[in-house]
Design an enzyme around this catalytic site. Structure first.
Site, PDB file in Angstrom:
ATOM      1  CG  HIS A 234      -3.668   2.326  -5.492  1.00 59.35           C
ATOM      2  ND1 HIS A 234      -3.344   3.899  -6.071  1.00 59.35           N
ATOM      3  CD2 HIS A 234      -3.176   1.252  -4.741  1.00 59.35           C
ATOM      4  CE1 HIS A 234      -1.782   2.921  -5.678  1.00 59.35           C
ATOM      5  NE2 HIS A 234      -1.462   2.118  -4.870  1.00 59.35           N
TER       6      HIS A 234
ATOM      7  CG  ASP B 103      -3.507   7.176  -4.237  1.00 56.77           C
ATOM      8  OD1 ASP B 103      -3.858   6.030  -4.643  1.00 56.77           O
ATOM      9  OD2 ASP B 103      -2.890   7.749  -3.537  1.00 56.77           O
TER      10      ASP B 103
ATOM     11  CG  ASP C  47       2.061   1.156  -6.475  1.00 62.24           C
ATOM     12  OD1 ASP C  47       0.774   0.452  -6.204  1.00 62.24           O
ATOM     13  OD2 ASP C  47       2.612   1.376  -5.325  1.00 62.24           O
TER      14      ASP C  47
ATOM     15  CD  GLU D  52      -2.835   1.255  -1.629  1.00 62.19           C
ATOM     16  OE1 GLU D  52      -2.541   0.798  -0.786  1.00 62.19           O
ATOM     17  OE2 GLU D  52      -2.222   3.226  -2.013  1.00 62.19           O
ATOM     18  CD  GLU D  53       0.819   4.846  -2.771  1.00 62.72           C
ATOM     19  OE1 GLU D  53       1.789   4.050  -2.319  1.00 62.72           O
ATOM     20  OE2 GLU D  53       1.061   3.615  -4.313  1.00 62.72           O
TER      21      GLU D  53
ATOM     22  CG  ASP E 140      -1.574  -2.175  -4.189  1.00 66.81           C
ATOM     23  OD1 ASP E 140      -1.283  -2.157  -5.625  1.00 66.81           O
ATOM     24  OD2 ASP E 140      -1.287  -2.085  -3.855  1.00 66.81           O
TER      25      ASP E 140
ATOM     26  CG  HIS F 211       6.075   4.016  -3.060  1.00 65.78           C
ATOM     27  ND1 HIS F 211       5.741   3.551  -1.482  1.00 65.78           N
ATOM     28  CD2 HIS F 211       5.356   3.829  -3.763  1.00 65.78           C
ATOM     29  CE1 HIS F 211       4.030   3.304  -1.665  1.00 65.78           C
ATOM     30  NE2 HIS F 211       4.181   3.668  -3.185  1.00 65.78           N
TER      31      HIS F 211
END
Length: 488
Positions: A76, A78, A115, A145-146, A169, A458
């Protein structure tokens, strides 16, 4: 040129450095997508975007690999935008600044975007290479995705031609993922009645310094949720000081739904003795320093004088909201009976905002089973009914049903053992991988998920392990060279 371009595998790290240079937080990854599409077309590859903005690139098989099954590499585009306190980083315009610290790559005061930037970089490095053997190859790069897997939700049907998909991922070296949790957003809104502010004092309670982290992968670690800690303080203060009347004029915390909140703030208006509130803050700060000494060593709770607001929530609404937030469930609800050391069902209160005439809490519910999500949804509905709040659900996405053995899983296991020198672990992750959604669209596609070690995703403490990236690169390139022949 960034220092990470000197790392090995050189082609992967050069691409990751390029990705870091182009801002790509969720909903703002279009520039990166267009850069990649233009590059791919310049190389003569088929490159297209679908209605959701997802990118698909096709590269023909290398010589001698034409009879192998087609493979899709998936990542992904983003990243989660989180910055340290005091940072002025603008994720919409500023590049990520990676740096090397021993065996790890970090970012300067922000999330790194390993990530899933490492995964994206690996797919582009393979496309860019002239000496990596592979079958007919598709690279699928999804949007947003996030923030609810919106790209995968909107993926064009019948677009991919591959029989096998390798998702990139995963965030732990030596582990092969074959299943994941599904998820759903729960938005709890509490209506607010405002009153003119007739109180004398205005102070803000400031909670900072928590570790945060991934609300799926880190939910079992005991890391504190800033919104919940703040609610606990306010509720206990109200209970211990029943004659200290106050009203809220603002309350907020967290910034993205899939990260454990690191900061939270509440502004209180009152006529009581300031020293009473200061003493309560200091005592609670000391209490939490003891309770969370190992898991949250940098926690701080402070009190700051602030400008007086013209209006506040009513005292009654302030109290009802505080009690609602204090009893709002958060964390692990149940561990799996089927899989050892795996969380089955959880929820995380990710964002709290004061919006006009309501306060809104955004919660991400995760479960390996649909009934787990249904159970949490029923709890939240009951709580809303009791408290006068409202709850709505959105963005439901399915889990990826585990399959411990398949052609691609068994091949990945074999090659990973050769690369590592020991047996890799077959795992199911309590986080959302796009494989669940993609499997729904392409039910006959054989899927597996791999990736290098990434810690503290994150959060601004995110880092990726350099030796693990080398191992991941060896795995994925060897895997492509040994893809089975097409069925007769």
């Amino acid at each position: 040129m960034s220092e990470i371009q000197q790392l090995s595998p050189n082609s992967l790290w050069k691409w990751f450095d390029q990705i870091c240079a182009i801002p790509h937080p969720s909903y703002q990854e279009n520039e990166l997508a267009e850069f990649i599409v233009n590059w791919a077309k310049g190389k003569g590859f088929y490159a297209e975007r679908d209605e959701a903005g997802n990118v698909l690139i096709r590269k023909p098989a290398t010589k001698g690999m034409e009879n192998r099954k087609k493979v899709a590499l998936q990542a992904h585009l983003d990243m989660v935008p989180q910055a340290n306190e005091g940072s002025h980083h603008n994720f919409a315009t500023d590049p990520i600044l990676p740096y090397i610290d021993g065996e790890w790559v970090h970012a300067t005061n922000t999330t790194l975007g390993a990530d899933n930037g490492i995964g994206v970089a690996s797919t582009l490095a393979i496309l860019d290479s002239d000496d990596i053997a592979h079958p007919d190859l598709e690279v699928l790069l999804t949007m947003t995705e996030e923030r609810g897997m919106e790209g995968a939700l909107g993926l064009r049907a019948n677009w991919l031609q591959s029989e096998i998909m390798i998702n990139t991922d995963t965030e732990e070296n030596g582990e092969i993922y074959v299943g994941c949790a599904g998820g759903e957003n729960a938005n709890v809104t509490f209506p607010i009645q405002y009153e003119n502010n007739a109180f004398t004092h205005s102070y803000q309670v400031v909670l900072k310094g928590l570790r945060g982290g991934h609300s799926g992968c880190d939910i079992h670690t005991g890391r504190a949720n800033a919104i919940k800690v703040l609610a606990r303080f306010l509720a206990e203060f109200s209970q211990n000081q029943p004659h200290f009347v106050f009203a809220l004029s603002d309350i907020r915390g967290g910034s993205v739904r899939n990260a454990i909140p690191r900061e939270a703030f509440a502004t209180l208006a009152f006529d009581g003795d300031v020293a009473t509130l200061k003493s309560a803050v200091e005592n609670f700060n000391g209490l939490l320093k003891t309770e969370l000494a190992l898991i949250e060593p940098n926690f701080t709770l402070t009190l700051q004088a602030t400008e007086k607001a013209s209006q506040t929530f009513s005292v009654a609404d302030s109290q009802r909201l505080i009690h609602l937030l204090n009893v709002l469930p958060n964390g692990v609800i149940r561990n799996s009976d089927v899989l050892d050391n795996v969380v089955e069902t959880s929820l995380s209160v990710g964002v709290l905002k004061t919006e006009d005439t309501q306060v809104k809490a955004t919660i991400l519910v995760r479960s390996l089973i649909e009934s787990g999500k249904e159970y949490v949804a029923a709890m939240l509905k009951s709580l809303a009914a009791l408290s006068g709040a409202n709850v709505e659900f959105a963005g439901n996405y399915p889990g990826w049903e585990p399959q411990a053995h398949s052609e691609i899983v068994d091949l990945t296991h074999k090659i990973y053992a050769e690369v590592l020198g020991y047996e890799p672990a077959i795992k199911v992750i309590h986080a959302g991988l796009e494989c669940g959604l993609l499997k729904k669209i392409y039910p006959n596609m054989d899927m597996v998920s791999i990736g290098p070690t990434i810690k503290n995703a994150h959060s601004p403490d995110e880092k990726v392990h350099i030796p693990a990236v080398q191992i991941y690169w060896s795995l994925i390139t060897k895997l492509l060279a040994e893809i089975p022949v097409k069925n007769a």
